[in-house]
Design a protein around this motif. Structure first.
Motif, PDB file in Angstrom:
ATOM      1  N   LEU A 105       3.059  18.285  -8.946  1.00 52.24           N
ATOM      2  CA  LEU A 105       2.076  18.986  -9.779  1.00 52.24           C
ATOM      3  C   LEU A 105       1.586  20.245  -9.067  1.00 52.24           C
ATOM      4  O   LEU A 105       1.434  21.308  -9.687  1.00 52.24           O
ATOM      5  CB  LEU A 105       0.903  18.041 -10.072  1.00 52.24           C
ATOM      6  CG  LEU A 105      -0.060  18.441 -11.177  1.00 52.24           C
ATOM      7  CD1 LEU A 105       0.640  18.504 -12.514  1.00 52.24           C
ATOM      8  CD2 LEU A 105      -1.228  17.446 -11.243  1.00 52.24           C
ATOM      9  N   GLY A 106       1.351  20.132  -7.769  1.00 49.67           N
ATOM     10  CA  GLY A 106       0.903  21.276  -6.983  1.00 49.67           C
ATOM     11  C   GLY A 106       1.920  22.396  -6.974  1.00 49.67           C
ATOM     12  O   GLY A 106       1.582  23.560  -7.196  1.00 49.67           O
ATOM     13  N   VAL A 107       3.185  22.038  -6.759  1.00 52.61           N
ATOM     14  CA  VAL A 107       4.248  23.050  -6.744  1.00 52.61           C
ATOM     15  C   VAL A 107       4.364  23.701  -8.126  1.00 52.61           C
ATOM     16  O   VAL A 107       4.507  24.926  -8.246  1.00 52.61           O
ATOM     17  CB  VAL A 107       5.595  22.424  -6.315  1.00 52.61           C
ATOM     18  CG1 VAL A 107       6.734  23.416  -6.496  1.00 52.61           C
ATOM     19  CG2 VAL A 107       5.523  21.969  -4.860  1.00 52.61           C
ATOM     20  N   THR A 156       0.841  -1.193   0.000  1.00 55.19           N
ATOM     21  CA  THR A 156       0.000   0.000   0.000  1.00 55.19           C
ATOM     22  C   THR A 156       0.876   1.243   0.000  1.00 55.19           C
ATOM     23  O   THR A 156       0.650   2.190  -0.744  1.00 55.19           O
ATOM     24  CB  THR A 156      -0.900   0.041   1.260  1.00 55.19           C
ATOM     25  OG1 THR A 156      -1.398  -1.251   1.485  1.00 55.19           O
ATOM     26  CG2 THR A 156      -2.030   1.020   1.079  1.00 55.19           C
ATOM     27  N   THR A 157       1.917   1.193   0.850  1.00 55.35           N
ATOM     28  CA  THR A 157       2.814   2.345   0.930  1.00 55.35           C
ATOM     29  C   THR A 157       3.447   2.611  -0.428  1.00 55.35           C
ATOM     30  O   THR A 157       3.535   3.745  -0.871  1.00 55.35           O
ATOM     31  CB  THR A 157       3.917   2.078   1.973  1.00 55.35           C
ATOM     32  OG1 THR A 157       3.273   1.731   3.191  1.00 55.35           O
ATOM     33  CG2 THR A 157       4.766   3.300   2.177  1.00 55.35           C
ATOM     34  N   LEU A 197       2.029  24.072 -10.337  1.00 55.24           N
ATOM     35  CA  LEU A 197       0.867  24.936 -10.554  1.00 55.24           C
ATOM     36  C   LEU A 197       1.048  26.275  -9.840  1.00 55.24           C
ATOM     37  O   LEU A 197       0.751  27.341 -10.393  1.00 55.24           O
ATOM     38  CB  LEU A 197      -0.389  24.211 -10.037  1.00 55.24           C
ATOM     39  CG  LEU A 197      -1.731  24.560 -10.659  1.00 55.24           C
ATOM     40  CD1 LEU A 197      -1.662  24.556 -12.167  1.00 55.24           C
ATOM     41  CD2 LEU A 197      -2.783  23.555 -10.185  1.00 55.24           C
ATOM     42  N   ILE A 198       1.565  26.228  -8.620  1.00 56.74           N
ATOM     43  CA  ILE A 198       1.770  27.463  -7.859  1.00 56.74           C
ATOM     44  C   ILE A 198       2.884  28.302  -8.481  1.00 56.74           C
ATOM     45  O   ILE A 198       2.787  29.523  -8.547  1.00 56.74           O
ATOM     46  CB  ILE A 198       2.100  27.124  -6.395  1.00 56.74           C
ATOM     47  CG1 ILE A 198       0.841  26.567  -5.724  1.00 56.74           C
ATOM     48  CG2 ILE A 198       2.575  28.344  -5.637  1.00 56.74           C
ATOM     49  CD1 ILE A 198       1.121  25.915  -4.413  1.00 56.74           C
ATOM     50  N   ALA A 199       3.935  27.611  -8.966  1.00 60.20           N
ATOM     51  CA  ALA A 199       5.010  28.339  -9.637  1.00 60.20           C
ATOM     52  C   ALA A 199       4.458  29.051 -10.875  1.00 60.20           C
ATOM     53  O   ALA A 199       4.802  30.195 -11.158  1.00 60.20           O
ATOM     54  CB  ALA A 199       6.132  27.376 -10.026  1.00 60.20           C
ATOM     55  N   PHE A 202       3.853  12.617  -7.124  1.00 59.23           N
ATOM     56  CA  PHE A 202       3.372  13.259  -8.348  1.00 59.23           C
ATOM     57  C   PHE A 202       2.433  14.418  -8.018  1.00 59.23           C
ATOM     58  O   PHE A 202       2.555  15.512  -8.586  1.00 59.23           O
ATOM     59  CB  PHE A 202       2.660  12.222  -9.228  1.00 59.23           C
ATOM     60  CG  PHE A 202       2.139  12.793 -10.513  1.00 59.23           C
ATOM     61  CD1 PHE A 202       2.995  13.044 -11.578  1.00 59.23           C
ATOM     62  CD2 PHE A 202       0.790  13.085 -10.652  1.00 59.23           C
ATOM     63  CE1 PHE A 202       2.515  13.582 -12.754  1.00 59.23           C
ATOM     64  CE2 PHE A 202       0.301  13.624 -11.829  1.00 59.23           C
ATOM     65  CZ  PHE A 202       1.165  13.872 -12.887  1.00 59.23           C
ATOM     66  N   ALA A 203       1.486  14.182  -7.089  1.00 58.66           N
ATOM     67  CA  ALA A 203       0.532  15.236  -6.718  1.00 58.66           C
ATOM     68  C   ALA A 203       1.262  16.435  -6.130  1.00 58.66           C
ATOM     69  O   ALA A 203       0.946  17.591  -6.428  1.00 58.66           O
ATOM     70  CB  ALA A 203      -0.485  14.696  -5.717  1.00 58.66           C
ATOM     71  N   MET A 204       2.273  16.164  -5.322  1.00 61.72           N
ATOM     72  CA  MET A 204       3.012  17.261  -4.695  1.00 61.72           C
ATOM     73  C   MET A 204       3.765  18.077  -5.740  1.00 61.72           C
ATOM     74  O   MET A 204       3.739  19.306  -5.725  1.00 61.72           O
ATOM     75  CB  MET A 204       3.972  16.699  -3.648  1.00 61.72           C
ATOM     76  CG  MET A 204       4.250  17.681  -2.535  1.00 61.72           C
ATOM     77  SD  MET A 204       5.005  16.926  -1.101  1.00 61.72           S
ATOM     78  CE  MET A 204       3.614  16.364  -0.161  1.00 61.72           C
ATOM     79  N   PRO A 238       1.902   8.309  -6.586  1.00 59.34           N
ATOM     80  CA  PRO A 238       0.930   9.390  -6.754  1.00 59.34           C
ATOM     81  C   PRO A 238       1.098  10.526  -5.741  1.00 59.34           C
ATOM     82  O   PRO A 238       0.833  11.681  -6.073  1.00 59.34           O
ATOM     83  CB  PRO A 238      -0.431   8.702  -6.566  1.00 59.34           C
ATOM     84  CG  PRO A 238      -0.150   7.384  -6.001  1.00 59.34           C
ATOM     85  CD  PRO A 238       1.248   7.009  -6.372  1.00 59.34           C
ATOM     86  N   THR A 239       1.579  10.228  -4.543  1.00 58.23           N
ATOM     87  CA  THR A 239       1.805  11.289  -3.548  1.00 58.23           C
ATOM     88  C   THR A 239       2.866  12.260  -4.045  1.00 58.23           C
ATOM     89  O   THR A 239       2.666  13.478  -4.036  1.00 58.23           O
ATOM     90  CB  THR A 239       2.253  10.682  -2.202  1.00 58.23           C
ATOM     91  OG1 THR A 239       1.246   9.792  -1.733  1.00 58.23           O
ATOM     92  CG2 THR A 239       2.483  11.774  -1.167  1.00 58.23           C
ATOM     93  N   ARG A 267       1.087   4.049  -2.993  1.00 59.59           N
ATOM     94  CA  ARG A 267       0.705   5.417  -2.669  1.00 59.59           C
ATOM     95  C   ARG A 267       1.833   6.400  -2.892  1.00 59.59           C
ATOM     96  O   ARG A 267       1.583   7.585  -3.101  1.00 59.59           O
ATOM     97  CB  ARG A 267       0.283   5.492  -1.198  1.00 59.59           C
ATOM     98  CG  ARG A 267      -1.203   5.492  -1.039  1.00 59.59           C
ATOM     99  CD  ARG A 267      -1.558   6.030   0.310  1.00 59.59           C
ATOM    100  NE  ARG A 267      -2.953   5.773   0.591  1.00 59.59           N
ATOM    101  CZ  ARG A 267      -3.614   6.348   1.574  1.00 59.59           C
ATOM    102  NH1 ARG A 267      -3.016   7.188   2.368  1.00 59.59           N
ATOM    103  NH2 ARG A 267      -4.870   6.084   1.757  1.00 59.59           N
ATOM    104  N   LEU A 268       3.058   5.921  -2.808  1.00 59.08           N
ATOM    105  CA  LEU A 268       4.193   6.846  -2.823  1.00 59.08           C
ATOM    106  C   LEU A 268       4.282   7.602  -4.147  1.00 59.08           C
ATOM    107  O   LEU A 268       4.450   8.814  -4.166  1.00 59.08           O
ATOM    108  CB  LEU A 268       5.492   6.080  -2.558  1.00 59.08           C
ATOM    109  CG  LEU A 268       6.720   6.985  -2.358  1.00 59.08           C
ATOM    110  CD1 LEU A 268       6.546   7.844  -1.121  1.00 59.08           C
ATOM    111  CD2 LEU A 268       7.988   6.156  -2.263  1.00 59.08           C
TER     112      LEU A 268
END
Lengths: 56, 226
Positions: free
Chosen positions: A24-26, A10-11, A28-30, A20-22, A17-18, A14-15
């Protein structure tokens, strides 16, 4: 043992996509808050000020 | 699995961005437009004539305010992606993630992304003096990154060493100092600049608490679809 293997897998699932999401978020903010290309800066100008990003 | 991240972040970010955009339009934009009258030289602080504190401001501008709304939604979607990623990591360590605990995540997000950098690099109204934008951006990212690690250590650390490192990470950027301008050339009255900084932080706080709660809610809700 089964429980341990399950939680390990599970870990792992999950690692990726976690991370990747982080990233992608950075990115987007940049893009909305920091890239200084003129068109982007002008379009996002008010938001950058109102959100407390360094603007110009 | 990835769709759970993206879906919950999109819902939470778009909904929050919509609310934040409206709050900014009502509370922040008029202060910004007022400041721009001084930035452009249309009004002159300490000029020959006394200036009214209540000038006529430009009204709603569909293109300008529409773009602001879109960019606010994009910005909060970016925050939401980072938020659900952090929530996922915490959930694996046994933390309970839902709309209620999301409120605290929102407060933490506000501290990381708004309060920590604003403590030394206050939200700038247009027309104030500031150092080179590239240098300020580097400082901004470093401060936000340090605050994020610090709050994680405060929340999930289990030793005094971790908590000590957190305090150092929170203090260091402000003790080192942010890039500052060589001289002050601001044309905007301090009353407007102070109100702008307060409003920017206030709206940021409200938006972040909403974002945290929405992110927790949608993160939990999307789990049912897996």
């Amino acid at each position: 043992m089964t429980t341990l293997t399950q939680s390990l897998s599970t870990t792992r699932t999950r690692l990726v996509p976690t991370v990747f999401a982080m990233m992608l978020g950075v990115a987007l903010i940049a893009l909305t808050g920091h890239v200084q290309a003129a068109a982007l800066h002008d379009a996002a100008h008010d938001v950058r000020h109102a959100t407390g990003f360094p603007c110009h | 699995m990835l769709s759970r991240f993206v879906t919950s972040a999109l819902f939470a970010g778009a909904a929050t961005g919509l609310i934040a955009g409206l709050l900014q339009f009502v509370f922040v934009q008029p202060v910004l437009l007022h400041a721009e009258l001084y930035e452009s030289g249309e009004l002159l602080h300490f000029g020959a004539e006394a200036v009214s504190a209540h000038p006529a401001l430009p009204g709603f501008d569909a293109v300008r305010d529409g773009l602001s709304l879109i960019f606010t939604m994009l910005t909060y979607t970016g925050y939401a992606l980072i938020g659900v990623a952090a929530m996922s990591l915490a959930e694996e360590r046994g933390a309970l993630i839902n709309a209620r605990s999301g409120l605290i995540w929102g407060v933490a997000g506000f501290v990381v992304f708004h309060l920590a950098p604003a403590f030394t690099l206050a939200p700038e109204v247009p027309g104030v003096a500031a150092a080179d934008v590239g240098a300020r951006q580097i400082w901004w990212f470093a401060t936000v990154g340090a605050a994020a690690v610090a709050l994680w250590l405060l929340a999930f650390g289990i030793s005094w060493i971790g908590w000590g490192v957190a305090v150092v990470l929170l203090l260091a950027p402000h003790l080192a100092g942010a890039p500052e301008p060589d001289r002050f050339i601001g044309t905007v009255p301090p009353e407007i600049a102070a109100l702008f900084a307060a409003r920017a932080l206030g709206v940021g706080f409200a938006a972040w608490v909403i974002l945290g709660s929405f992110a927790g809610y949608f993160w939990q809700r999307e789990a049912a679809h897996e």
